[in-house]
Scaffold this active site. Structure first.
Site, PDB file in Angstrom:
ATOM      1  N   ALA A 230       9.727   2.255   7.707  1.00  0.00           N
ATOM      2  CA  ALA A 230       8.993   0.997   7.909  1.00  0.00           C
ATOM      3  C   ALA A 230       9.133   0.561   9.367  1.00  0.00           C
ATOM      4  O   ALA A 230       8.299   0.923  10.202  1.00  0.00           O
ATOM      5  CB  ALA A 230       9.489  -0.050   6.940  1.00  0.00           C
ATOM      6  N   ARG A 231      10.200  -0.154   9.693  1.00  0.00           N
ATOM      7  CA  ARG A 231      10.444  -0.545  11.085  1.00  0.00           C
ATOM      8  C   ARG A 231      11.950  -0.520  11.338  1.00  0.00           C
ATOM      9  O   ARG A 231      12.743  -0.964  10.500  1.00  0.00           O
ATOM     10  CB  ARG A 231       9.887  -1.946  11.368  1.00  0.00           C
ATOM     11  CG  ARG A 231       8.357  -1.978  11.550  1.00  0.00           C
ATOM     12  CD  ARG A 231       7.895  -1.175  12.766  1.00  0.00           C
ATOM     13  NE  ARG A 231       6.448  -1.157  12.962  1.00  0.00           N
ATOM     14  CZ  ARG A 231       5.632  -0.186  12.573  1.00  0.00           C
ATOM     15  NH1 ARG A 231       6.111   0.871  11.937  1.00  0.00           N
ATOM     16  NH2 ARG A 231       4.340  -0.244  12.845  1.00  0.00           N
TER      17      ARG A 231
ATOM     18  N   HIS B 187       8.877   8.689  14.586  1.00  0.00           N
ATOM     19  CA  HIS B 187       7.815   7.789  14.113  1.00  0.00           C
ATOM     20  C   HIS B 187       6.561   8.611  13.793  1.00  0.00           C
ATOM     21  O   HIS B 187       5.451   8.270  14.214  1.00  0.00           O
ATOM     22  CB  HIS B 187       7.513   6.705  15.165  1.00  0.00           C
ATOM     23  CG  HIS B 187       6.955   5.457  14.560  1.00  0.00           C
ATOM     24  ND1 HIS B 187       7.330   4.197  14.930  1.00  0.00           N
ATOM     25  CD2 HIS B 187       6.026   5.276  13.589  1.00  0.00           C
ATOM     26  CE1 HIS B 187       6.663   3.291  14.228  1.00  0.00           C
ATOM     27  NE2 HIS B 187       5.855   3.934  13.405  1.00  0.00           N
TER      28      HIS B 187
ATOM     29  N   ARG C 121       0.838  -1.219   0.000  1.00  0.00           N
ATOM     30  CA  ARG C 121       0.000   0.000   0.000  1.00  0.00           C
ATOM     31  C   ARG C 121       0.863   1.255   0.000  1.00  0.00           C
ATOM     32  O   ARG C 121       0.656   2.165  -0.780  1.00  0.00           O
ATOM     33  CB  ARG C 121      -0.893   0.022   1.245  1.00  0.00           C
ATOM     34  CG  ARG C 121      -2.032  -0.959   1.211  1.00  0.00           C
ATOM     35  CD  ARG C 121      -2.920  -0.749   2.439  1.00  0.00           C
ATOM     36  NE  ARG C 121      -4.006  -1.689   2.482  1.00  0.00           N
ATOM     37  CZ  ARG C 121      -3.905  -2.925   3.000  1.00  0.00           C
ATOM     38  NH1 ARG C 121      -2.775  -3.355   3.500  1.00  0.00           N
ATOM     39  NH2 ARG C 121      -4.943  -3.743   2.999  1.00  0.00           N
ATOM     40  N   ILE C 122       1.841   1.296   0.932  1.00  0.00           N
ATOM     41  CA  ILE C 122       2.664   2.506   1.056  1.00  0.00           C
ATOM     42  C   ILE C 122       3.697   2.570  -0.072  1.00  0.00           C
ATOM     43  O   ILE C 122       3.839   3.601  -0.733  1.00  0.00           O
ATOM     44  CB  ILE C 122       3.350   2.560   2.443  1.00  0.00           C
ATOM     45  CG1 ILE C 122       2.291   2.664   3.538  1.00  0.00           C
ATOM     46  CG2 ILE C 122       4.324   3.729   2.526  1.00  0.00           C
ATOM     47  CD1 ILE C 122       2.803   2.471   4.960  1.00  0.00           C
TER      48      ILE C 122
ATOM     49  N   GLU D 141      14.108   2.958  19.201  1.00  0.00           N
ATOM     50  CA  GLU D 141      13.079   3.988  19.425  1.00  0.00           C
ATOM     51  C   GLU D 141      12.265   3.779  20.705  1.00  0.00           C
ATOM     52  O   GLU D 141      11.792   4.753  21.295  1.00  0.00           O
ATOM     53  CB  GLU D 141      12.154   4.130  18.199  1.00  0.00           C
ATOM     54  CG  GLU D 141      11.185   2.990  17.974  1.00  0.00           C
ATOM     55  CD  GLU D 141      10.340   3.200  16.714  1.00  0.00           C
ATOM     56  OE1 GLU D 141      10.926   3.179  15.618  1.00  0.00           O
ATOM     57  OE2 GLU D 141       9.124   3.374  16.822  1.00  0.00           O
TER      58      GLU D 141
HETATM   59  P1  NAD Z   1       1.694  -3.754   2.934  1.00  0.00           P
HETATM   60  O1  NAD Z   1       1.458  -5.061   3.601  1.00  0.00           O
HETATM   61  O2  NAD Z   1       0.602  -3.182   2.096  1.00  0.00           O
HETATM   62  O3  NAD Z   1       3.007  -3.857   2.036  1.00  0.00           O
HETATM   63  C1  NAD Z   1       4.180  -4.489   2.439  1.00  0.00           C
HETATM   64  C2  NAD Z   1       4.859  -5.039   1.199  1.00  0.00           C
HETATM   65  O4  NAD Z   1       6.116  -5.597   1.593  1.00  0.00           O
HETATM   66  C3  NAD Z   1       4.062  -6.147   0.514  1.00  0.00           C
HETATM   67  O5  NAD Z   1       3.934  -5.877  -0.868  1.00  0.00           O
HETATM   68  C4  NAD Z   1       4.894  -7.398   0.784  1.00  0.00           C
HETATM   69  O6  NAD Z   1       4.807  -8.355  -0.266  1.00  0.00           O
HETATM   70  C5  NAD Z   1       6.281  -6.796   0.869  1.00  0.00           C
HETATM   71  N1  NAD Z   1       7.247  -7.650   1.560  1.00  0.00           N
HETATM   72  C6  NAD Z   1       7.047  -8.446   2.641  1.00  0.00           C
HETATM   73  N2  NAD Z   1       8.193  -9.062   2.967  1.00  0.00           N
HETATM   74  C7  NAD Z   1       9.119  -8.649   2.083  1.00  0.00           C
HETATM   75  C8  NAD Z   1      10.500  -8.932   1.907  1.00  0.00           C
HETATM   76  N3  NAD Z   1      11.144  -9.770   2.709  1.00  0.00           N
HETATM   77  N4  NAD Z   1      11.150  -8.324   0.901  1.00  0.00           N
HETATM   78  C9  NAD Z   1      10.502  -7.478   0.064  1.00  0.00           C
HETATM   79  N5  NAD Z   1       9.208  -7.174   0.178  1.00  0.00           N
HETATM   80  C10 NAD Z   1       8.532  -7.755   1.182  1.00  0.00           C
HETATM   81  O7  NAD Z   1       2.117  -2.761   4.089  1.00  0.00           O
HETATM   82  P2  NAD Z   1       2.091  -1.167   4.012  1.00  0.00           P
HETATM   83  O8  NAD Z   1       0.744  -0.682   4.425  1.00  0.00           O
HETATM   84  O9  NAD Z   1       2.633  -0.709   2.713  1.00  0.00           O
HETATM   85  O10 NAD Z   1       3.092  -0.826   5.220  1.00  0.00           O
HETATM   86  C11 NAD Z   1       4.478  -1.175   5.162  1.00  0.00           C
HETATM   87  C12 NAD Z   1       5.129  -0.944   6.511  1.00  0.00           C
HETATM   88  O11 NAD Z   1       5.196   0.468   6.783  1.00  0.00           O
HETATM   89  C13 NAD Z   1       4.306  -1.477   7.698  1.00  0.00           C
HETATM   90  O12 NAD Z   1       4.514  -2.826   7.914  1.00  0.00           O
HETATM   91  C14 NAD Z   1       4.788  -0.627   8.843  1.00  0.00           C
HETATM   92  O13 NAD Z   1       5.850  -1.309   9.481  1.00  0.00           O
HETATM   93  C15 NAD Z   1       5.329   0.641   8.181  1.00  0.00           C
HETATM   94  N6  NAD Z   1       4.567   1.850   8.580  1.00  0.00           N
HETATM   95  C16 NAD Z   1       5.232   2.879   9.159  1.00  0.00           C
HETATM   96  C17 NAD Z   1       4.548   4.045   9.518  1.00  0.00           C
HETATM   97  C18 NAD Z   1       5.238   5.237  10.115  1.00  0.00           C
HETATM   98  O14 NAD Z   1       4.566   6.166  10.613  1.00  0.00           O
HETATM   99  N7  NAD Z   1       6.555   5.304  10.095  1.00  0.00           N
HETATM  100  C19 NAD Z   1       3.169   4.128   9.306  1.00  0.00           C
HETATM  101  C20 NAD Z   1       2.536   3.058   8.710  1.00  0.00           C
HETATM  102  C21 NAD Z   1       3.235   1.921   8.343  1.00  0.00           C
END
Ligand code: NAD
Length: 332
Positions: free
Chosen positions: A235-236, A297, A157-158, A265
């Site tokens: 991400a994390r 964050h 999604r992101i 963090e």
């Molecule tokens: P999502 O599940 O829609 O997308 C994650 C993508 O990563 C998927 O397409 C998945 O196939 C891929 N993926 C999984 N394992 C992988 C790997 N080993 N190598 C490559 N790709 C891999 O999630 P999202 O909504 O896009 O969110 C992503 C991350 O962003 C969340 O898990 C969260 O940790 C982080 N996030 C951070 C904040 C912030 O404020 N900093 C806010 C929201 C989300």
């Protein structure tokens, strides 16, 4: 439905009040506390608990007490779900829901802001200005975004919102994901992990932190990157080895980093300090570097996100309470 919402901050309250107004039969209580082994007792008498915190819910007592109180649903008002202990989630048969669609754009726009900040050397410019130095030094000369190759790891999604934005600005966007999505092919060129690492001018991470993904970016990857590469992690934290990152920045293996998340963090985000010495040593090192920007964050933190986090989580709490399938289950 009786729901207890932990870690509610003042700006979330109008959205809680709006729910109360439109759902007068629901009893929605709030607390500013995070959920832990002490505060879990507040959940007694409720049907569901909801949290939004960076601190891990590590203690078995939390899950045990929730189960004792008859609470089988823990609603996370976040995208990531790595704060829960899956062993205890399974042991106490708990349902976890998240709010993954609250606003992918919020994080994507923050990635773009971070990239532009680093690319235009604003960290160095601000540091110079604090020393009353207004000289346009050669090291402040920057590149332009449409000449850059943006490398994305994780195009969900992101990541896809990030790709679309950089593509719209004329950048070349390459990406690695374990699952390739044909819908993204209009603005992303999928390739392998190593190629993204080697070819990216701007590397940005958007994967979850699943078991085994810690240190995905460590000294081996930094050595393969362009010396001019900029690294963004929203991400994390544990996806990047912080000690290796500091080393790579010191050795000039990469040119800069924007970090909205850090392994360390838990020790300092959401807290205020009076002295630098109270902060983790890794943070102290990073804070000295003008080519590093750290945000607490807050990539998600927009008006749209805050509203949707409350609404989306309450919708799923209500659906589960009414025996319906939640919209965003993690472990159904
Ligand atoms: P999502 O599940 O829609 O997308 C994650 C993508 O990563 C998927 O397409 C998945 O196939 C891929 N993926 C999984 N394992 C992988 C790997 N080993 N190598 C490559 N790709 C891999 O999630 P999202 O909504 O896009 O969110 C992503 C991350 O962003 C969340 O898990 C969260 O940790 C982080 N996030 C951070 C904040 C912030 O404020 N900093 C806010 C929201 C989300």
């Amino acid at each position: 439905m009786k729901a207890l919402l932990y870690n509610i901050t003042p700006e979330q309250m109008p959205h809680v009040q709006s729910w109360r107004k439109h759902h007068p039969d629901d009893e929605i209580e709030t607390t500013e506390d995070i959920l832990d082994a002490q505060t879990v007792t507040q959940a007694q008498g409720f049907d569901v608990a909801s949290v939004m915190q960076v601190v891990d819910i590590a203690d078995e007592a939390v899950y045990q007490k929730l189960a004792d109180y008859g609470i089988k649903h823990l609603a996370l008002r976040s995208v990531g779900y790595n704060i829960v202990n899956w062993k205890y989630v399974h042991k106490y048969h708990m349902l976890i829901t998240t709010t993954p669609a609250y606003s992918p754009r919020a994080i994507a726009e923050n990635a773009l802001t971070s990239a532009m900040f680093l690319l235009r050397n604003w960290g160095q410019i601000f540091q110079n200005e604090q020393k009353l130095n207004f000289v346009r030094e050669p090291n402040l000369m920057s590149d332009e975004i449409y000449n850059q190759t943006v490398g994305i790891i994780g195009v969900g999604r992101i990541g896809s919102a990030v790709a679309e934005m950089f593509h719209a600005l004329g950048a070349k966007v390459i990406a690695y994901d374990v699952v390739e999505n044909a819908a993204n092919e209009a603005f992303v060129e999928y390739t392998d992990f190593d190629t993204v690492i080697k070819e990216a001018d701007i590397l940005t991470l958007h994967t979850p932190l699943d078991p085994g993904m810690e240190n995905m970016i460590s000294s081996e990857q930094f050595k393969q990157m362009k010396n001019s590469a900029l690294v963004i992690n929203q991400a994390r934290g544990p996806l990047i080895n912080t000690v290796d990152l500091i080393d790579a920045l010191k050795q000039g293996e990469i040119a800069g980093a924007a970090l909205d998340v850090l392994t360390e963090e838990n020790e300092f985000f959401e807290k205020q300090f009076t002295d630098m010495s109270e902060l983790p040593e890794t943070y102290q090192e990073l804070a000295k570097m003008p080519n590093v920007v750290i945000t607490p964050h807050s990539a998600y933190y927009t008006k749209t996100s805050v509203k949707n986090m409350i609404e989306h989580s309450l919708i799923d709490m209500k659906r589960v309470y009414e025996g319906k399938k939640p919209v965003y289950p993690v472990n159904l």
